[in-house]
Design a protein around this motif. Structure first.
Motif, PDB file in Angstrom:
ATOM      1  N   SER A  89       0.846  -1.202   0.000  1.00  0.00           N
ATOM      2  CA  SER A  89       0.000   0.000   0.000  1.00  0.00           C
ATOM      3  C   SER A  89       0.882   1.253   0.000  1.00  0.00           C
ATOM      4  O   SER A  89       0.615   2.234   0.693  1.00  0.00           O
ATOM      5  N   ALA A  90       1.950   1.191  -0.787  1.00  0.00           N
ATOM      6  CA  ALA A  90       2.930   2.281  -0.828  1.00  0.00           C
ATOM      7  C   ALA A  90       2.702   3.164  -2.049  1.00  0.00           C
ATOM      8  O   ALA A  90       2.307   2.685  -3.117  1.00  0.00           O
ATOM      9  N   ARG A  91       2.976   4.444  -1.893  1.00  0.00           N
ATOM     10  CA  ARG A  91       3.021   5.354  -3.026  1.00  0.00           C
ATOM     11  C   ARG A  91       4.431   5.288  -3.612  1.00  0.00           C
ATOM     12  O   ARG A  91       5.409   5.569  -2.922  1.00  0.00           O
ATOM     13  N   ALA A  92       4.516   4.920  -4.882  1.00  0.00           N
ATOM     14  CA  ALA A  92       5.812   4.735  -5.546  1.00  0.00           C
ATOM     15  C   ALA A  92       5.998   5.824  -6.600  1.00  0.00           C
ATOM     16  O   ALA A  92       5.145   6.004  -7.469  1.00  0.00           O
ATOM     17  N   ASP A  93       7.110   6.539  -6.500  1.00  0.00           N
ATOM     18  CA  ASP A  93       7.403   7.627  -7.424  1.00  0.00           C
ATOM     19  C   ASP A  93       8.732   7.347  -8.114  1.00  0.00           C
ATOM     20  O   ASP A  93       9.774   7.231  -7.455  1.00  0.00           O
ATOM     21  N   TRP A  94       8.691   7.228  -9.453  1.00  0.00           N
ATOM     22  CA  TRP A  94       9.906   7.025 -10.244  1.00  0.00           C
ATOM     23  C   TRP A  94      10.334   8.358 -10.853  1.00  0.00           C
ATOM     24  O   TRP A  94       9.498   9.136 -11.299  1.00  0.00           O
ATOM     25  N   SER A  95      11.622   8.585 -10.909  1.00  0.00           N
ATOM     26  CA  SER A  95      12.148   9.710 -11.684  1.00  0.00           C
ATOM     27  C   SER A  95      13.359   9.219 -12.453  1.00  0.00           C
ATOM     28  O   SER A  95      14.166   8.451 -11.948  1.00  0.00           O
ATOM     29  N   GLY A  96      13.447   9.669 -13.723  1.00  0.00           N
ATOM     30  CA  GLY A  96      14.500   9.179 -14.605  1.00  0.00           C
ATOM     31  C   GLY A  96      15.623  10.162 -14.768  1.00  0.00           C
ATOM     32  O   GLY A  96      15.813  11.062 -13.952  1.00  0.00           O
ATOM     33  N   ALA A  97      16.347  10.031 -15.870  1.00  0.00           N
ATOM     34  CA  ALA A  97      17.595  10.777 -16.084  1.00  0.00           C
ATOM     35  C   ALA A  97      17.396  12.273 -15.909  1.00  0.00           C
ATOM     36  O   ALA A  97      16.603  12.903 -16.586  1.00  0.00           O
ATOM     37  N   GLY A  98      18.138  12.820 -14.936  1.00  0.00           N
ATOM     38  CA  GLY A  98      18.167  14.255 -14.753  1.00  0.00           C
ATOM     39  C   GLY A  98      16.986  14.848 -14.031  1.00  0.00           C
ATOM     40  O   GLY A  98      16.966  16.040 -13.758  1.00  0.00           O
ATOM     41  N   THR A  99      15.953  14.065 -13.686  1.00  0.00           N
ATOM     42  CA  THR A  99      14.752  14.652 -13.103  1.00  0.00           C
ATOM     43  C   THR A  99      14.742  14.585 -11.594  1.00  0.00           C
ATOM     44  O   THR A  99      13.938  15.249 -10.951  1.00  0.00           O
ATOM     45  N   GLY A 100      15.599  13.777 -10.982  1.00  0.00           N
ATOM     46  CA  GLY A 100      15.604  13.652  -9.537  1.00  0.00           C
ATOM     47  C   GLY A 100      16.549  14.644  -8.894  1.00  0.00           C
ATOM     48  O   GLY A 100      17.425  15.227  -9.539  1.00  0.00           O
TER      49      GLY A 100
END
Length: 390
Positions: A361-372
């Motif tokens: 029940s987790a909120r998962a946030d992905w960020s890719g190249a250069g966005t984090g």
């Protein structure tokens, strides 16, 4: 037309694929009938016959029930019973440690062939015993049947025996769980015994995967088996910590995930020179049912970073564990590599991570190249609420 070497390689690939797929199922499913059915389906695919069954030994120690199977007409699975008496195929299967092979039942003189098998056109068969745990009686017999005369070779018999051992480990795991539920008054001792058995069974499956990987005929098969082995090892490490700590209800998440990450990096150290691991961990206690999916997520992220994120110059992989507002927990995984390629965003590993996040029940946030915020690379942030401890 494929030459014999090519056909042999194709058969070995099918068998190794079947073992890898069944290994994952046997670890995660809590449904014995599902495990038995898929065992029959995958072993029949691995040997290319379309017919297989599991015979379950009943409490009287003499009767075998066709508990699961593929390729049989309605009225066989769950209904047909056989007597394991002297002079029968079933009696012989349970009385010797080796496989029973009949290349052509039309010429068989050691035992009669059950009528329902003749009705289905069976001409050849091979079976092995599914052993019981801790000197218990065997669970039963795993048998593969063929509608054409066939000489099952030693590699095929070894494959079937390996498969039966994995099935025995899965059955033992579920039976131990049943014992636990049936004897609530002795719950702590039984749960510790269950953890011990699971840990041992996971180690057996890891060993089987390593054996099959050494015999693999293609790099793709080796990679597939290696991925499964690492997932199993993440669970094995968790059960090690539960058993050695003597507390089956809680896990020090920082210690577990930190050790898991370090183990993965050491495993790949020879091939992945110049990669650094940064850990920012807290001693946060969670129940095992949250530690297990988190361990698998960490395994998937780090494994994929090691395989795809970096070039020859190396890089950094990070793992941070910290409390968040509102009593939640934040887990951050990141690397400073190439970023998440589009073709990886729909792969098996990504789907597994998403499914495990839903399990938490987790909120998962992905960020890719250069966005984090940590610069180029890939970053996964999980935010979830810790379940109450028992």
């Amino acid at each position: 037309m494929p030459d014999p070497i090519q056909r042999s390689g194709d058969r070995l690939l099918a068998q190794q694929t079947a073992l890898a797929r069944f290994g994952e199922l046997a670890l995660h499913s809590e449904d014995l009938q599902e495990i038995l059915h898929d065992a029959c389906r995958l072993v029949a695919e691995g040997l290319g016959t379309g017919l297989a069954k599991v015979l379950e030994l009943q409490p009287d120690g003499r009767t075998l029930l066709v508990r699961a199977g593929v390729g049989w007409q309605p009225g066989v699975v769950g209904h047909v019973t056989l007597q394991a008496e002297t002079g029968t195929l079933e009696g012989l299967a349970l009385s010797i440690p080796d496989a029973v092979v009949s290349e052509d039942i039309a010429a068989e003189t050691r035992f009669p062939i059950p009528e329902f098998m003749r009705d289905h056109g069976v001409r050849s068969l091979v079976n092995v015993t599914v052993i019981g745990a801790d000197s218990r009686p065997p669970y039963g017999v795993l048998e593969v049947d063929s509608r054409t005369p066939r000489a099952f070779d030693t590699d095929e018999v070894a494959f079937l025996q390996t498969y039966a051992n994995m099935l025995a480990a899965a059955v033992d795991r579920l039976r131990a769980g049943d014992e636990l539920r049936a004897r609530a008054a002795d719950v702590e001792r039984l749960f510790r015994e269950l953890q011990h058995r699971v840990k041992n069974n996971l180690q057996v499956i890891i060993g089987l995967m390593q054996l099959q990987a050494r015999r693999a005929v293609s790099p793709e098969t080796q990679d597939a088996l290696q991925v499964v082995r690492q997932r199993v090892d993440a669970l094995r490490l968790l059960h090690d910590k539960l058993y050695l700590a003597g507390d089956v209800d809680r896990v020090d998440l920082g210690a577990y995930l930190g050790e898991l990450a370090g183990t993965l990096l050491r495993f790949h150290a020879e091939a992945e020179q110049g990669i650094r691991l940064v850990l920012e961990m807290r001693g946060i206690i969670v129940p095992p049912e949250q530690a297990a999916p988190l361990g698998l997520i960490v395994n998937e992220f780090i494994t994929n970073s090691l395989k795809y994120a970096f070039g020859t110059s190396g890089g950094t992989i990070g793992l941070r564990l910290e409390p968040a507002r509102g009593g939640e927990l934040r887990v951050i995984l990141w690397d400073d590599g190439r970023g998440l390629p589009a073709e990886r965003s729909s792969g098996t590993g990504m789907r597994l991570v998403e499914g495990l996040a839903r399990q938490l029940s987790a909120r998962a946030d992905w960020s890719g190249a250069g966005t984090g915020t940590m610069g180029p690379g890939t970053r996964l942030t999980l935010l979830f609420r810790i379940l109450p401890l028992r």
